[in-house]
Scaffold this motif. Structure first.
Motif, short mmCIF file in Angstrom:
data_model
loop_
_atom_site.label_atom_id
_atom_site.label_comp_id
_atom_site.label_asym_id
_atom_site.label_seq_id
_atom_site.Cartn_x
_atom_site.Cartn_y
_atom_site.Cartn_z
N ASP A 43 10.32 3.85 2.81
CA ASP A 43 8.65 3.30 3.11
C ASP A 43 8.81 2.74 5.01
O ASP A 43 8.96 2.29 5.03
N ALA A 78 2.24 2.73 2.07
CA ALA A 78 0.38 3.21 1.55
C ALA A 78 0.87 4.19 -0.18
O ALA A 78 1.59 4.80 -0.62
N ASP A 116 2.69 6.56 -4.25
CA ASP A 116 3.55 8.08 -3.73
C ASP A 116 4.38 8.93 -4.95
O ASP A 116 5.50 7.88 -4.47
N GLN A 157 0.19 9.64 7.28
CA GLN A 157 -0.76 9.15 5.75
C GLN A 157 -1.97 9.02 5.32
O GLN A 157 -2.77 9.35 4.11
N ARG A 158 -2.87 9.06 6.77
CA ARG A 158 -4.18 8.88 6.16
C ARG A 158 -4.81 10.44 5.40
O ARG A 158 -6.07 10.18 5.32
N ALA A 196 -4.52 10.36 0.97
CA ALA A 196 -5.26 9.93 0.46
C ALA A 196 -6.83 11.07 0.42
O ALA A 196 -7.47 11.27 1.22
N GLN A 200 -4.32 6.73 -2.72
CA GLN A 200 -3.62 5.21 -2.10
C GLN A 200 -4.61 3.96 -2.06
O GLN A 200 -5.84 3.89 -1.06
N SER A 201 -4.39 3.28 -3.02
CA SER A 201 -5.52 1.95 -2.97
C SER A 201 -4.18 0.63 -3.00
O SER A 201 -5.04 -0.72 -2.86
N TYR A 202 -3.07 0.57 -2.46
CA TYR A 202 -2.87 -0.41 -2.38
C TYR A 202 -1.82 -0.24 -1.17
O TYR A 202 -0.96 0.72 -1.03
N TYR A 203 -0.88 -1.02 -0.50
CA TYR A 203 0.20 -1.09 0.12
C TYR A 203 1.80 -2.23 0.09
O TYR A 203 1.16 -3.01 -0.57
N ARG A 236 -7.17 2.22 11.99
CA ARG A 236 -7.41 2.63 10.59
C ARG A 236 -9.02 1.99 10.64
O ARG A 236 -9.79 2.68 9.38
#
Length: 767
Positions: free
Chosen positions: A383, A511, A514, A631-632, A635, A712-715, A731
């Protein structure tokens, strides 16, 4: 009259050697080998008899560390692998099955391939012209007397292509040995004492490069605390096994018929009729396997489950201090809590890490014109956040034999076999030395290796969690002319152990979900090496396959962190609410895991016997497998759903944010059949299959892996406020435009009010 060529004077000697090579004595030296073309029937030789109680096993050169076929180049090309023999075994027979090819240009009277074991000739392979360029197979019997505890198997090409003056680096001087060649060993067990001082042997022996398979036996159906104890043991052995992979098949009440095993027994429980004294506290013992005279049992027992867990912890963290056939643990002080990202196998995040901390110092030195790679293996947290960063800094210090003249010699730097940069190797200055050179000559010893330094950065997208930094010394061979080319073995190269790699300047932010981070690094569970913020949710009525899945997963976590999972929590579905502050690892199927029903809305799949439902995103149709540092592009929200009935075995690994608490993660391993869970574990342990587990949902069917969703919905992690604001706005360009317009309006309003105030002050009549 011109002087004769030096090679001509050697012709009578060479012919004499060639004649000797055809004598019966020379033929006897190769009698232990047999050759065949792979396109014809393979010649069979009688297998060596296996002694009573012995066994025969095979390992390939690839398993022994040869990632690529062995390339033998030049008049004396040499390459090989190392192998070791377990401490509790002795070799009674050995055979090498070679897959190889060689240049058709070699002169068979003067050329051959030597097989050396520990620098002693074990066999000599002729190279007849009629088989040159063909793919060949050969079986070679190796004398067991040459084999010791630690061994080096080398293959050496003695190559000549002309009776006249030859170029020692000519392109026709080559031989190739496949890394699928096998070494077959027949071994007989050696009796070992029942002594805890030998741990982790014989249950794990670092000399053995084969995968570790260590059964774990529960005397009765285990409770959660016993499972936690077993998980600590399997993670410890998994950390020891490392690259070998480790499987931990579980059984209840049944001791294996052969080999070693771990037994957990509570109170007076005696699985398989074991004879044990009643425990007087947390107890660890080593004893013979009653079903196998050569096998051993590591017995963990206590008066209650807590004492079993204490005894298991004593083995994982205190085994070097134990001794005797049986030990009762009087006291085990509480372990110091682990800190995030402090796993022993991971790069330290608070300081530069020296290469000497990552590998043994002797592996940083190479010699010769065709040296092996210098390899630096390290594991990083998955990460690391490198947005707008130039990469991970490396301070490289190295030394090498200075070149006699300026040429194309270089030190090439690769990362995971991808070229990064090339550094020139400088030449000695033969001109009259100036004052600076004379001063340097006083400081440096004469003829010492030339020191050099370089600083560079490695882009983070080139660095997966498990990384290998590779340094290759390439020496340019300078041609002197006919009969003058001689390669002297006088070149050396080294990478200094105080070279450093530094990740201390990077934040942790990723993100999620993963699955690549989970499959390669056990993340987010391994964020704390002892898994103190991890809870494993077992099925309500677990079977032996569920226990095996749990133990193998703990072994995987131990391999990643290098530390036993001494603080993992094992629970069942009804206890999940009380574990909301932990990351959850859920094991089971729809038939025995209630959480799969309770959380059906969060799951992108459903498995109910032969009835199946899967949600799919565009990620399933990607053309290339590649990694985007931001990583955009990975998703891909769910876009379709398919339901069907079939009798296939499907295993699913999926990740999502915990429905119990935001910021916490859930990873589910589920299958519609018991065999499916084992397939999922095999995929996680196989280095060739694990790369296919990506996105947020992956389906495993045998050796086929399909990643269906990458949502990918959270960090997880933290950034400092300024970096987070910059990253967030990058972003969300619409938000940036709105904020920009609002800022402009605010500035305009402030300017307007300021100017109006000044105007009123200027127009106000003065008294």
């Amino acid at each position: 009259m011109p002087a004769p060529c030096p090679g001509a004077r050697l012709l009578p000697s060479m012919m004499a050697i060639a004649l000797l090579a055809t004598t019966p004595a020379a033929l006897d030296a190769t009698a232990a080998t047999r050759t065949t073309n792979v396109n014809s029937d393979v010649l069979e030789t009688a297998p060596a008899p296996v002694p009573a109680g012995g066994r025969t096993y095979r390992v390939t050169l690839k398993q022994l560390g040869a990632l690529f076929p062995l390339q033998l180049r030049g008049v004396q090309g040499n390459s090989g692998v190392a192998f070791s023999i377990r401490n509790d075994e002795v070799v009674t027979a050995a055979r090498l099955r070679l897959n190889y090819a060689y240049s058709p240009a070699l002169i068979n009277e003067l050329s051959h391939i030597r097989v050396l074991l520990n620098e002693q000739v074990a066999a000599t392979i002729p190279v007849p012209n009629e088989q040159g360029g063909m793919s060949l197979q050969r079986e070679i019997n190796i004398p067991p007397r040459l084999i010791t505890e630690f061994n080096r198997l080398n293959l050496e090409l003695i190559g000549h292509y002309t009776l006249d003056c030859e170029d020692p680096a000519h392109s026709s001087l080559w031989a190739n040995v496949g890394n699928d060649s096998e070494l077959e060993l027949t071994v007989t067990p050696v009796a070992q004492a029942n002594d805890l001082a030998l741990l982790p042997e014989p249950f794990f022996d670092r000399r053995d490069v084969r995968p570790l398979k260590l059964p774990i036996v529960f005397a009765n159906v285990p409770n959660a605390t016993q499972l936690e104890a077993a998980g600590a043991l399997s993670s410890w052995f998994g950390s020891l096994a490392g690259f070998r992979r480790a499987d931990f098949p579980a059984s209840v009440g049944q001791i294996p018929a052969k080999g070693n095993a771990i037994v957990l027994a509570l109170g007076n429980e005696r699985p398989g009729g074991l004879e044990l004294p009643a425990p007087k506290g947390p107890t660890v013992a080593v004893m013979a396997n009653p079903n196998d005279a050569t096998g051993k049992l590591l017995v963990i027992t206590g008066r209650d489950a807590k004492e079993i867990k204490t005894a298991a912890a004593a083995v994982t963290v205190g085994s070097p201090a134990l001794s005797g056939a049986l030990a009762t643990i009087i006291e085990l002080k509480a372990l110091k809590p682990r800190k995030p990202y402090d796993a022993p196998n991971w790069l330290a995040g608070d300081r530069p890490v020296k290469f000497g901390e990552l590998v043994e110092e002797q592996t940083l030195n190479v010699a010769g014109y065709s040296p092996d790679l210098i390899r630096i293996n390290f594991h990083m947290p998955p990460d690391l956040f490198a947005w707008r960063e130039k990469g991970i800094p490396v301070e490289l210090k190295y030394r090498y034999t200075a070149r006699p003249t300026r040429d194309k010699s270089t030190l090439n730097i690769n990362v995971n076999q991808q070229f990064l940069r090339s550094l020139p190797l400088l030449a000695v200055n033969h001109e009259q030395p100036n004052a600076l050179n004379r001063l340097a000559a006083k400081v440096l010893p004469e003829n010492d290796l030339l020191p050099a330094e370089d600083a560079f950065r490695i882009p983070l997208f080139k660095l997966p969690a498990q990384t290998q930094l590779q340094f290759h010394y390439y020496y340019d061979v300078i041609k002197q002319g006919a009969c003058k080319d001689v390669l002297l073995d006088n070149v050396r190269g080294t990478v200094e152990p105080d070279s450093t790699v530094d990740i201390s300047g990077f934040s942790h932010f990723l993100a999620m979900p993963d699955l690549a981070a989970f499959s390669n690094s056990g993340f987010p569970f391994t964020r704390l090496a002892d898994l103190s913020e991890t809870a494993v949710i077992m099925p309500d009525k677990p079977a032996e396959g569920d226990y095996s899945t749990f133990l193998s997963l703990m072994g995987l976590m131990g391999r990643v962190t290098g530390y036993p999972a001494t603080s993992v929590t094992v629970a069942q579905a009804q206890q999940a609410d009380a574990l909301r502050d932990k990351d959850l690892l859920v094991i089971g199927s729809s038939a025995n895991q209630p959480l799969l029903t309770q959380w059906a809305d969060a799951l992108p799949f459903s498995l109910n016997g032969g009835s199946k439902r899967f949600q799919i995103s565009d990620f399933a149709y990607r053309i290339f497998d590649w990694w985007d540092p931001d990583q955009r592009d990975r998703a891909k929200p769910r876009s379709s759903e398919v339901s069907f009935n079939s009798d296939s075995t499907d295993a699913v690994i999926t990740g999502f944010e915990s429905p119990l608490q935001s910021g916490r993660s859930v990873v589910v391993l589920a299958s519609n059949q018991p065999l499916g869970l084992q397939q999922a574990v095999n995929a996680l342990l196989d280095p060739d299959l694990v790369t296919g587990i990506q996105g947020s949902t992956a389906v495993i069917r045998g050796k086929q892996i399909d990643s269906l969703v990458a949502e990918q919905s959270y960090y997880v992690g933290h950034l400092n406020p300024l970096i987070y604001m910059q990253w967030f706005l990058s972003r969300n360009p619409l938000t940036l435009i709105v904020l920009g317009a609002a800022s402009a309006l605010l500035i305009a309003l402030l300017l307007y009010l300021s100017l109006r105030a000044r105007a009123r002050a200027r127009l106000k009549p003065k008294n």
